[in-house]
Design a protein around this motif. Structure first.
Motif, PDB file in Angstrom:
ATOM      1  N   LYS A 620      31.368 -31.876  -7.892  1.00 54.82           N
ATOM      2  CA  LYS A 620      32.035 -30.973  -8.833  1.00 54.82           C
ATOM      3  C   LYS A 620      31.059 -30.700  -9.962  1.00 54.82           C
ATOM      4  O   LYS A 620      30.579 -31.621 -10.618  1.00 54.82           O
ATOM      5  CB  LYS A 620      33.327 -31.584  -9.372  1.00 54.82           C
ATOM      6  N   TYR A 621      30.772 -29.402 -10.213  1.00 52.66           N
ATOM      7  CA  TYR A 621      29.694 -29.049 -11.127  1.00 52.66           C
ATOM      8  C   TYR A 621      30.050 -27.793 -11.910  1.00 52.66           C
ATOM      9  O   TYR A 621      30.949 -27.029 -11.558  1.00 52.66           O
ATOM     10  CB  TYR A 621      28.410 -28.782 -10.341  1.00 52.66           C
ATOM     11  N   LYS A 622      29.308 -27.574 -12.993  1.00 55.49           N
ATOM     12  CA  LYS A 622      29.284 -26.291 -13.688  1.00 55.49           C
ATOM     13  C   LYS A 622      27.907 -26.120 -14.308  1.00 55.49           C
ATOM     14  O   LYS A 622      27.155 -27.087 -14.466  1.00 55.49           O
ATOM     15  CB  LYS A 622      30.381 -26.191 -14.743  1.00 55.49           C
ATOM     16  N   GLY A 663      29.648 -20.159 -14.951  1.00 60.89           N
ATOM     17  CA  GLY A 663      29.940 -21.034 -16.081  1.00 60.89           C
ATOM     18  C   GLY A 663      31.202 -21.855 -15.950  1.00 60.89           C
ATOM     19  O   GLY A 663      31.583 -22.543 -16.902  1.00 60.89           O
ATOM     20  N   ASN A 664      31.876 -21.813 -14.815  1.00 57.20           N
ATOM     21  CA  ASN A 664      33.103 -22.587 -14.608  1.00 57.20           C
ATOM     22  C   ASN A 664      32.834 -23.759 -13.684  1.00 57.20           C
ATOM     23  O   ASN A 664      31.846 -23.803 -12.959  1.00 57.20           O
ATOM     24  CB  ASN A 664      34.199 -21.694 -14.014  1.00 57.20           C
ATOM     25  N   PHE A 665      33.778 -24.728 -13.678  1.00 59.28           N
ATOM     26  CA  PHE A 665      33.662 -25.857 -12.761  1.00 59.28           C
ATOM     27  C   PHE A 665      33.990 -25.401 -11.343  1.00 59.28           C
ATOM     28  O   PHE A 665      34.944 -24.656 -11.115  1.00 59.28           O
ATOM     29  CB  PHE A 665      34.605 -26.986 -13.171  1.00 59.28           C
ATOM     30  N   HIS A 666      33.187 -25.872 -10.386  1.00 56.82           N
ATOM     31  CA  HIS A 666      33.405 -25.573  -8.971  1.00 56.82           C
ATOM     32  C   HIS A 666      33.276 -26.875  -8.184  1.00 56.82           C
ATOM     33  O   HIS A 666      32.489 -27.750  -8.537  1.00 56.82           O
ATOM     34  CB  HIS A 666      32.389 -24.563  -8.443  1.00 56.82           C
TER      35      HIS A 666
END
Length: 712
Positions: A620-622, A663-666
């Motif tokens: 899980k990253y941004k 720029g959002n968490f994915h």
């Protein structure tokens, strides 16, 4: 017959021939020749020959489609089933979904019925008749924008070459919207009431044929109206007729669909489909590679926009600048809509306005070439040659190396050996409308006979993931949507809808397509695939599923059906008396908490502390992205490479992934193709593909997990 009578006939015959030639034939031939040599007749004759030529070349592509591997394929069945339900009195988007507008489905269906209501009818209408109709619309579109009598023909040749090089076709989906815009500009030029009404009517038709392209045409016309209104250039009494034209086609369809409970399902599915693909998958800045063609149209639109603004300030508002501005806005609006997959399938839609702009500028700058040469107007000639170069480069840029081979089949058509070898050991299979191998025909007949023997005419059968057996047997499907259509809109929502319909209708049989189901279901005990679910027994199928999506439909089939019969092309599963619960269980073998990768380092090493085995990875990253980078990227501008290391061994790249730069968490899940991967060190490395080096300021990970499926 006496000799005297024969002599009399011989005496009369030459006189009759001379009489017919001089009095009858020669004047007719002279008039015909004058008719054909007339300037306008030359154009019409050339158009007819061009129309026949490109129709024949489209027929070559049709030959490439009618082979047995295409029987029951996903796209084929979506076209056939949508036409079948309309002919059976049902309503699209209530009884079946398809990512096409309702009006287009109703236009395609009569052709499908006339040519046999089978696979050949579907292929023939889509790959021969509809492209031929599109050529006529293309010529009419060019006549609106180009005043020279020969340039529309050159335009038709240029676009047709783009189509042939790509082996695609201009479709009614884009041409309906484009033609609505062109007719509005023609109406604005001539200020005739019927033209405004007709342009509005066609704009409404484009909304019902393809909502995405229709909205692009609608917004373009509305922006033109607003702009001319602000400059007080437009007589607004005509805008009422344009709106009336839209309402006169959209309102009846909306009332009909609302009455049939299909309007809101249509809007929901279409908007979900557009939203899911709005981000696109185009590779960023691939210059000078072939993917640069993605960016050729917007560059031309940007140049056209600057040219229009500059000339409006200097010379005012006129027809030419209005046309260029409209084409620029329209091209930019469909750019985001058109590039919806990694393929170049919609490039022709985006490049159509760009090609038109090139021809308009060529016509304007090269007008009076002799005059330019005599007065040494080198600037105008240079501009003309520049636009010609851009046009030729645009044609070349659409060339697909792997698809030009369709043109090479022309010489085969005149070779009798081609047709003999093509039809050797083949039989005409009337269910599909063309020749297939004897083995395939027998296999289909065995499956059809089994289904018809064990079911009644009104019994439901569900074919997974797709296949021709509902169509062949006449047995209805219990669901409104194929699995493929779920995946292009909202997989979780529509897959759950499929399960609800299966539970409601409880079909006795599920038919698994083992032949051309793209490997989504197989019969090996353990498959070397990205991810799979199955009972891992010899008499149970294995379903290949995306690791990023829940296998809702596949789990339902495993829990409620068991294998009754197997054929080479299909397996038949019958419903269980009691549900048998299926579940998969995963456990974390390693977990790493939050960490960051800074731009100046661009990679990070993570130690597990011991050698671990995993079947997949979760991350899980941004990313913190510069505004310029976000503006320039179509969607992907950062590539993440994941390496696994073992002591004393060279690192292995297990993931090479494009990341969403918004720029959002994915959440990212990466499968290791059904096998265990060993590692004690993980390296995450960020790269910027293409010629530009845009990396995020920071890459922030909330967690990284290595997971493994628990063995039974």
């Amino acid at each position: 017959m006496t000799l005297a009578k024969l002599r009399n006939i011989m005496d009369i015959f030459p006189k009759k021939v001379i009489y017919l030639l001089t009095i009858k034939v020669l004047p007719i031939a002279h008039k015909t020749l004058r008719f054909l040599l007339h300037k306008q007749r030359k154009i019409e004759l050339f158009l007819v020959l061009l129309f026949v030529l490109f129709t024949l070349l489209n027929g070559i592509k049709l030959i490439d489609k009618i082979f047995e591997q295409n029987i029951g394929y996903a796209d084929t069945m979506a076209k056939i089933r949508s036409s079948d339900i309309i002919l059976d009195g049902q309503v699209p988007f209530r009884d079946f979904y398809r990512p096409r507008g309702p009006l287009l489905l109703y236009l395609e269906t009569p052709l499908y019925k006339v040519f046999g209501r089978n696979h050949f009818a579907s292929f023939f209408s889509h790959f021969s008749l509809l492209p031929a109709i599109s050529l006529i619309l293309l010529y009419l579109w060019a006549k609106i924008f180009l005043k020279s009598p020969f340039l529309p023909i050159a335009f038709l040749i240029a676009v047709s070459l783009q189509n042939l090089f790509w082996a695609g076709d201009p479709t009614l989906r884009i041409l309906a919207a484009a033609f609505a815009l062109g007719l509005f500009l023609l109406a604005r030029q001539r200020l005739k009431k019927r033209y405004f009404y007709l342009s509005g009517f066609l704009c409404g038709c484009s909304l019902l044929i393809d909502l995405g392209f229709g909205i692009a045409a609608l917004l373009t016309i509305m922006l033109l109206l607003i702009g001319e209104g602000l400059m007080r250039k437009f007589p607004f009494r005509f805008s009422f007729l344009w709106i009336l034209g839209i309402v006169s086609i959209v309102l009846p369809f909306s009332i009909f669909f609302h009455y049939q409970e299909a309007l809101f399902p249509y809007l929901r599915y279409t908007l979900k489909f557009m939203h899911r693909f709005a981000t696109g998958y185009a590779k960023p800045f691939p210059f000078p590679g072939e993917d640069f063609r993605f960016y050729l149209p917007p560059l031309l639109y940007f140049f056209s926009f600057l040219l229009v603004i500059f000339t409006i300030k200097r010379k005012g508002w006129e027809e030419l600048r209005r046309s260029l501005l409209a084409l620029t806005i329209f091209g930019l609006l469909i750019y985001k809509r058109a590039f919806s997959t990694p393929e170049f399938g919609y490039l022709l839609a985006v490049i159509l306005p760009a090609t038109t702009i090139c021809f308009i500028l060529i016509e304007r700058t090269s007008f009076g070439i002799k005059d330019c040469l005599s007065h040494k107007k080198i600037g105008r000639l240079s501009l003309s040659f520049l636009f010609i170069f851009i046009l030729l480069f645009g044609i070349y840029a659409t060339k697909e190396k792997l698809r030009v081979y369709n043109l090479l089949k022309i010489h085969q058509l005149a070779n009798p050996k081609f047709w003999i070898s093509k039809h050797r050991d083949l039989v005409f299979y009337d269910r599909v409308g063309y020749f297939i191998s004897q083995g395939a025909a027998k296999e289909y007949e065995r499956i059809i006979e089994y289904i018809q023997l064990h079911t009644d005419k009104d019994d439901f059968i569900y074919v997974f993931p797709w296949g021709p057996y509902n169509h062949f047997t006449g047995r209805p499907s219990p669901v409104k949507m194929e699995v493929l259509l779920c995946n292009v809109a909202d997989p979780e929502y529509y897959n759950r809808e499929i399960v609800e319909e299966l539970e409601k209708n409880k079909p006795k049989y599920v038919i698994l397509n083992l032949y051309n189901g793209q490997g989504m279901v197989g019969w090996n005990k353990r498959r070397n695939v990205q991810d799979y679910i199955g009972w891992k027994t010899e008499d149970s199928p294995n379903f290949v599923v995306s690791i990023e999506q829940e296998p809702i439909v596949e789990e339902y089939i495993l829990e409620n059906y068991h294998t009754e019969a197997r054929f080479r092309y299909a397996a038949i599963m019958v419903r269980n008396e009691k549900r048998k619960e299926y579940h998969r269980c995963f456990e974390k073998v390693f977990s790493q908490g939050g960490f960051q990768i800074e731009r100046k380092h661009s990679y990070i090493l993570i130690k597990t502390g011991k050698i671990v085995e995993a079947t997949h990875l979760e991350l899980k990253y941004k990313m913190d992205i510069p505004k310029l980078m976000k503006f320039l990227s179509h969607k992907y501008l950062v590539k993440l490479k994941i390496f696994f290391f073992l002591p004393g061994e060279k690192g292995e790249c297990v993931g090479n992934l494009n990341l969403s730069a918004d720029g959002n968490f994915h959440t990212l899940r990466l499968g290791f193709y059904g096998i265990h991967k060993k590692t004690d060190t993980i390296m995450l490395s960020l790269e910027s593909p293409g010629a530009f080096n845009f990396l995020p300021r920071t890459f922030e990970a909330e967690y990284l997990n290595l997971c493994c499926e628990k063995e039974d």
